[in-house]
Design a protein around this motif. Sequence first.
Motif, short mmCIF file in Angstrom:
data_model
loop_
_atom_site.label_atom_id
_atom_site.label_comp_id
_atom_site.label_asym_id
_atom_site.label_seq_id
_atom_site.Cartn_x
_atom_site.Cartn_y
_atom_site.Cartn_z
N LEU A 178 29.51 74.19 2.54
CA LEU A 178 28.68 73.84 1.38
C LEU A 178 27.19 74.04 1.67
CD1 LEU A 178 30.43 70.61 0.00
CD2 LEU A 178 30.54 72.93 -0.93
N ARG A 179 26.79 73.80 2.91
CA ARG A 179 25.38 73.93 3.27
C ARG A 179 24.88 75.38 3.21
NH1 ARG A 179 26.55 70.39 8.11
NH2 ARG A 179 26.22 68.25 7.39
N THR A 180 25.79 76.34 3.13
CA THR A 180 25.36 77.74 3.07
C THR A 180 24.93 78.15 1.66
OG1 THR A 180 27.59 78.63 2.61
CG2 THR A 180 26.95 78.32 4.94
N TRP A 181 25.09 77.25 0.70
CA TRP A 181 24.71 77.53 -0.68
C TRP A 181 23.50 76.68 -1.08
CZ3 TRP A 181 27.21 81.11 -3.76
CH2 TRP A 181 28.45 81.58 -3.30
N GLN A 182 22.57 77.28 -1.81
CA GLN A 182 21.57 76.46 -2.50
C GLN A 182 22.17 76.09 -3.84
OE1 GLN A 182 17.71 78.06 -3.57
NE2 GLN A 182 17.17 76.18 -4.66
N MET A 183 22.27 74.81 -4.11
CA MET A 183 22.85 74.36 -5.36
C MET A 183 21.78 74.11 -6.42
SD MET A 183 25.98 71.82 -4.30
CE MET A 183 26.94 72.12 -2.81
N LEU A 184 22.14 74.36 -7.65
CA LEU A 184 21.33 73.96 -8.80
C LEU A 184 22.29 73.39 -9.84
CD1 LEU A 184 20.64 77.03 -11.02
CD2 LEU A 184 21.36 77.39 -8.64
N PHE A 185 21.77 72.52 -10.70
CA PHE A 185 22.63 71.75 -11.58
C PHE A 185 22.16 71.83 -13.03
CE2 PHE A 185 23.05 70.04 -7.38
CZ PHE A 185 24.35 69.57 -7.27
N ILE A 186 23.13 71.71 -13.95
CA ILE A 186 22.80 71.55 -15.36
C ILE A 186 23.63 70.40 -15.92
CG2 ILE A 186 24.49 73.28 -16.13
CD1 ILE A 186 22.48 73.92 -18.43
N ILE A 187 23.01 69.56 -16.75
CA ILE A 187 23.68 68.42 -17.36
C ILE A 187 23.41 68.42 -18.86
CG2 ILE A 187 23.60 66.98 -15.29
CD1 ILE A 187 21.13 65.57 -16.53
N ARG A 188 24.12 67.60 -19.59
CA ARG A 188 23.92 67.45 -21.03
C ARG A 188 24.37 66.06 -21.44
NH1 ARG A 188 27.03 70.80 -25.82
NH2 ARG A 188 25.49 70.51 -27.49
N HIS A 189 23.78 65.52 -22.49
CA HIS A 189 24.15 64.18 -22.95
C HIS A 189 25.66 64.14 -23.23
CE1 HIS A 189 24.29 60.45 -25.16
NE2 HIS A 189 22.99 60.27 -24.98
#
Length: 354
Positions: A161-172
């Motif tokens: 998992l550390r080999t990836w840069q994560m980004l996130f999206i959320i919604r109400h």
Amino acid sequence: MAITTQPKATPTRLLMISVPRTASNLLLRIANIPKQPNLLTTPKGGYFFYPAFIDSTQNGSLQHRPADQWTDEEKASVRNSAQACFDSLEEWSSRAEENDQVMFTKEHAYWMFSPATFLKSTTGQHDEEFFQAFRINTPEKYGTTQTYSPSNETMFPDEYLRTWQMLFIIRHPALAWPSMYRAMQKLGEQGVIDDDGVKGASVTNMSMRWTRMLYDWCLEQPDVPVAPPLVDAHDLIHNPEVILQLCEKTGLDKSVVQFEWPDKEKKSQHWACHKPNADENEVKLHQSAAGVMLSTLESSEGIVKDKAPKAIDITAEAVKWKEEFGEEVGELIEKCVRDSMPDYEYLKARRITP
């Protein structure tokens, strides 16, 4: 409270974590992921673990069974399906590495977690043997050890998992969850998942718990000095310029960002099925699902703001859900929405702000 992340050197791999109906495909369209220079992804922007999700939802009750009610064959089937998806992702990643490209994939948070996590969330008991039954084998290039920290309940070791840069999206949740249930119903009508799968997949997906767990895992890593970038769909729709900040924090090219797409390109037609040895029926079901999930985006020529009202009254909306779905399902959606709000508010406070 808002947390700002600092710009980071261009990563070699980007992993976008989403939840169904959080406008993640809209984000990909605005960021113009297919036209991003020096970036490699599939025609659908990832979704490598979608086949494993479909396999698991063909029997919606399976993931909710106690550990001792799983047969060895069932555990092996779920794990092997996920392993095949992982192997496909690794093939693409290797291709990107060989060509000095950045690998990009979008996956729903729920797909990353072990079925043992779902059992733990309902019983409160950690069954280590059950967790081990679903863990993915990763190549030696990611290290000779496979460590699972206490906060890592995914199928993948920390080292990977550390080999990836994560980004996130959320919604109400009051916008995402009823939309998700509608989509699941349509998938059921098209034969993509069975009746048990409609409810089972909806209940498990209608949660911000999995997103928060992955987000918090990122914060605990010694080699991740800043919080991973996170976008709220409301900001993306009403203040789409947040995408420019996201580009700065992930190395994406701002020059190709778009806010209109008058060509109405039919992306669902290009959603290839990456499941190894998929038969003709599986390919058709896969494309049918893409049509359902992308219907709003494909019929648009730009950002549709009426899909994101500025004020949301959960109590008032719950009345509408009961009228639309019936009393039982309406109450289920309302419960999932209210249960999700603490995690949503926690994540929202840490988003990129306009």
